[in-house]
Motif scaffolding. Structure first.
Motif, PDB file in Angstrom:
ATOM      1  N   ARG A  62       0.749  -1.383   0.115  1.00  0.00           N
ATOM      2  CA  ARG A  62      -0.014  -0.050   0.013  1.00  0.00           C
ATOM      3  C   ARG A  62       0.800   1.326   0.091  1.00  0.00           C
ATOM      4  O   ARG A  62       0.528   2.548  -0.579  1.00  0.00           O
ATOM      5  CB  ARG A  62      -1.052  -0.111   0.982  1.00  0.00           C
ATOM      6  N   VAL A  63       1.943   1.115   0.748  1.00  0.00           N
ATOM      7  CA  VAL A  63       2.924   2.369   0.884  1.00  0.00           C
ATOM      8  C   VAL A  63       3.311   2.593  -0.663  1.00  0.00           C
ATOM      9  O   VAL A  63       3.414   3.708  -1.074  1.00  0.00           O
ATOM     10  CB  VAL A  63       3.941   2.017   1.828  1.00  0.00           C
ATOM     11  N   GLY A  64       3.684   1.617  -1.397  1.00  0.00           N
ATOM     12  CA  GLY A  64       4.212   1.863  -2.869  1.00  0.00           C
ATOM     13  C   GLY A  64       3.185   2.475  -3.482  1.00  0.00           C
ATOM     14  O   GLY A  64       3.394   3.035  -4.666  1.00  0.00           O
ATOM     15  N   ASN A  65       1.963   2.156  -3.299  1.00  0.00           N
ATOM     16  CA  ASN A  65       0.610   2.787  -4.146  1.00  0.00           C
ATOM     17  C   ASN A  65       0.729   2.551  -5.456  1.00  0.00           C
ATOM     18  O   ASN A  65       0.131   3.268  -6.051  1.00  0.00           O
ATOM     19  CB  ASN A  65       0.710   4.291  -3.718  1.00  0.00           C
ATOM     20  N   ILE A  66       1.063   1.298  -6.021  1.00  0.00           N
ATOM     21  CA  ILE A  66       1.363   1.063  -7.343  1.00  0.00           C
ATOM     22  C   ILE A  66      -0.121   0.718  -7.798  1.00  0.00           C
ATOM     23  O   ILE A  66      -0.824   1.083  -8.965  1.00  0.00           O
ATOM     24  CB  ILE A  66       2.284  -0.078  -7.670  1.00  0.00           C
ATOM     25  N   GLU A  67      -0.631  -0.343  -7.192  1.00  0.00           N
ATOM     26  CA  GLU A  67      -1.717  -0.756  -7.131  1.00  0.00           C
ATOM     27  C   GLU A  67      -2.751  -0.898  -5.829  1.00  0.00           C
ATOM     28  O   GLU A  67      -2.274  -1.553  -4.962  1.00  0.00           O
ATOM     29  CB  GLU A  67      -1.935  -2.071  -7.761  1.00  0.00           C
ATOM     30  N   ARG A  68      -3.730  -0.103  -5.528  1.00  0.00           N
ATOM     31  CA  ARG A  68      -4.514  -0.028  -4.578  1.00  0.00           C
ATOM     32  C   ARG A  68      -5.434  -1.043  -4.615  1.00  0.00           C
ATOM     33  O   ARG A  68      -6.282  -1.168  -5.581  1.00  0.00           O
ATOM     34  CB  ARG A  68      -4.892   1.398  -4.313  1.00  0.00           C
ATOM     35  N   SER A  69      -5.524  -1.853  -3.586  1.00  0.00           N
ATOM     36  CA  SER A  69      -6.552  -3.038  -3.515  1.00  0.00           C
ATOM     37  C   SER A  69      -6.967  -3.304  -2.180  1.00  0.00           C
ATOM     38  O   SER A  69      -6.111  -3.078  -1.173  1.00  0.00           O
ATOM     39  CB  SER A  69      -6.076  -4.332  -4.227  1.00  0.00           C
ATOM     40  N   LEU A  70      -8.337  -3.811  -1.840  1.00  0.00           N
ATOM     41  CA  LEU A  70      -8.770  -4.151  -0.489  1.00  0.00           C
ATOM     42  C   LEU A  70      -9.717  -5.367  -0.883  1.00  0.00           C
ATOM     43  O   LEU A  70     -10.588  -5.527  -1.461  1.00  0.00           O
ATOM     44  CB  LEU A  70      -9.540  -2.809  -0.049  1.00  0.00           C
ATOM     45  N   SER A  71      -9.302  -6.432  -0.030  1.00  0.00           N
ATOM     46  CA  SER A  71     -10.016  -7.587  -0.044  1.00  0.00           C
ATOM     47  C   SER A  71     -10.842  -7.797   1.118  1.00  0.00           C
ATOM     48  O   SER A  71     -10.259  -7.606   2.348  1.00  0.00           O
ATOM     49  CB  SER A  71      -8.725  -8.739  -0.316  1.00  0.00           C
ATOM     50  N   GLU A  80      -2.796   0.197   9.457  1.00  0.00           N
ATOM     51  CA  GLU A  80      -3.287   1.506   9.531  1.00  0.00           C
ATOM     52  C   GLU A  80      -3.391   2.216   8.194  1.00  0.00           C
ATOM     53  O   GLU A  80      -3.410   3.492   7.926  1.00  0.00           O
ATOM     54  CB  GLU A  80      -2.763   2.526  10.499  1.00  0.00           C
ATOM     55  N   SER A  81      -3.612   1.440   7.213  1.00  0.00           N
ATOM     56  CA  SER A  81      -3.770   1.757   5.762  1.00  0.00           C
ATOM     57  C   SER A  81      -4.871   3.009   5.415  1.00  0.00           C
ATOM     58  O   SER A  81      -5.853   2.877   6.119  1.00  0.00           O
ATOM     59  CB  SER A  81      -3.775   0.731   4.445  1.00  0.00           C
ATOM     60  N   ARG A  82      -4.736   3.855   4.790  1.00  0.00           N
ATOM     61  CA  ARG A  82      -5.803   4.737   4.169  1.00  0.00           C
ATOM     62  C   ARG A  82      -7.163   4.101   3.647  1.00  0.00           C
ATOM     63  O   ARG A  82      -8.012   4.524   4.305  1.00  0.00           O
ATOM     64  CB  ARG A  82      -5.129   5.807   2.959  1.00  0.00           C
ATOM     65  N   LEU A  86     -13.747   2.499   7.570  1.00  0.00           N
ATOM     66  CA  LEU A  86     -14.263   2.648   8.708  1.00  0.00           C
ATOM     67  C   LEU A  86     -14.903   4.176   9.065  1.00  0.00           C
ATOM     68  O   LEU A  86     -16.051   4.146   9.644  1.00  0.00           O
ATOM     69  CB  LEU A  86     -13.132   2.517   9.816  1.00  0.00           C
ATOM     70  N   GLU A  87     -14.378   4.987   8.406  1.00  0.00           N
ATOM     71  CA  GLU A  87     -15.215   6.585   8.599  1.00  0.00           C
ATOM     72  C   GLU A  87     -16.421   6.389   7.801  1.00  0.00           C
ATOM     73  O   GLU A  87     -17.437   7.009   8.152  1.00  0.00           O
ATOM     74  CB  GLU A  87     -14.101   7.480   7.796  1.00  0.00           C
ATOM     75  N   LEU A  88     -16.366   5.651   6.550  1.00  0.00           N
ATOM     76  CA  LEU A  88     -17.819   5.470   5.883  1.00  0.00           C
ATOM     77  C   LEU A  88     -18.778   4.926   6.601  1.00  0.00           C
ATOM     78  O   LEU A  88     -20.066   5.215   6.553  1.00  0.00           O
ATOM     79  CB  LEU A  88     -17.260   4.934   4.556  1.00  0.00           C
ATOM     80  N   ILE A  89     -18.354   3.858   7.338  1.00  0.00           N
ATOM     81  CA  ILE A  89     -19.368   2.971   8.049  1.00  0.00           C
ATOM     82  C   ILE A  89     -20.142   3.929   8.979  1.00  0.00           C
ATOM     83  O   ILE A  89     -21.279   3.691   9.044  1.00  0.00           O
ATOM     84  CB  ILE A  89     -18.835   1.712   8.663  1.00  0.00           C
TER      85      ILE A  89
END
Length: 307
Positions: A84-93, A277-279, A285-288
């Motif tokens: 995620r820090v590399g931010n090349i591809e952002r994904s969330l499973s 603690e990724s973005r 969590l904020e959205l929920i």
């Protein structure tokens, strides 16, 4: 000693059986046995009591297991966070139990995708216990489940306590004779519980509610999932205690009644890796919490641990 040795050891320790551990790891049993033997030779200790069935850890093995689990979890966290820090591809499973689909989860997923179009979001239905394992293995990043289970290196956030209700076949006398029901009203019914496996699960929450009140249903019918339970209720095979969000699943052949005990609830729990603690996780969590407030849905107040 390599990471694969730790993964193999943890699988055997948790399954307490070489055959099941080999199936879980998708390898043959003989190589797994050799790897465990090699690990013990490297460490110069015995990790398992070989003559016990099921397998048991030695005291040394219990010590090694607790630290091996932490190391594997930290490795998965490091890999996930580095990507995620590399931010090349952002994904969330995201892992979820089936019953959460009848609550706010679909709207959470849609809104998250709308607000985060660059994030590749993938969904995986799995039990709460499987979610915890998948978080440790790095196969998912977030889990939504219902089981209160403490696990090393897993952060659990109780989002809300959902009331339980009773699903009954249309025409059942209890739908018309009482405004609300108690669990005692159900003891002479066939109680349909789900999921059948793996356990512990939501089924155990329901059974515990009866046990806590010294009640025992006349007959218990285990089924694989919620939809099957409701189908059997509709067929007149029994009744089922379900989360209140299921009420939104409109069926002409099933009726619902509230329970008279406010303590009869099932939690909705969001789980992540402890140090993650990724973005994207913060934004979900904020959205929920934002959606809970918009929809005026009762929920557990946010604390510092949920930030």
């Amino acid at each position: 000693m390599e990471l694969r040795h730790l993964r193999y050891f943890v699988a055997v320790a948790e399954e307490r059986n070489f055959t099941r551990a080999a199936q879980r790891l998708h390898i043959a049993q003989p190589p797994l046995s050799r790897q465990i033997q090699q690990l013990e030779e490297t460490l110069g200790v015995q990790l398992f009591e070989r003559n016990s069935r099921p397998l048991k850890l030695t005291e040394t093995g219990k010590f090694f297991y607790s630290h091996a689990v932490q190391l594997l979890a930290q490795t998965a966290e490091l890999e996930s966070m580095t990507k995620r820090v590399g931010n090349i591809e952002r994904s969330l499973s995201v892992g979820f139990v089936g019953s959460t689909l009848y609550g706010l989860l679909p709207k959470i997923i849609r809104r998250f995708r709308d607000e985060n179009p660059v994030v590749e979001l993938s969904l995986h239905e799995m039990s709460t216990m499987d979610q915890l394992r998948a978080l440790k293995d790095g196969r998912i990043d977030v889990g939504f489940g219902r089981i209160r289970h403490e696990e090393a290196n897993i952060r659990r956030i109780v989002l809300r306590e959902e009331k339980l209700i009773v699903a009954l076949p249309v025409g059942h006398p209890l739908l018309s004779t009482k405004p609300v029901l108690s669990l005692r009203d159900l003891v002479n019914e066939t109680l349909i519980i789900f999921p059948k496996s793996p356990r512990p699960s939501y089924a155990d929450q329901v059974l515990a509610a009866f046990d806590d009140r010294a009640l025992k249903p006349r007959r218990i019918y285990d089924v694989r999932e919620l939809q099957i339970a409701l189908g059997l209720v509709a067929a007149g095979e029994g009744v089922s205690v379900v989360p209140s969000s299921v009420h939104g699943l409109k069926r002409d052949d099933v009726g619902y009644k509230e329970l008279d005990d406010p303590t009869l609830v099932s939690p909705l729990i969001m789980s992540t890796r402890l140090l993650d603690e990724s973005r994207d996780i913060r934004e979900m969590l904020e959205l929920i919490y934002r959606l809970y407030e918009e929809e005026q849905i009762p929920h557990v107040p946010r604390t510092d641990s949920g930030r």
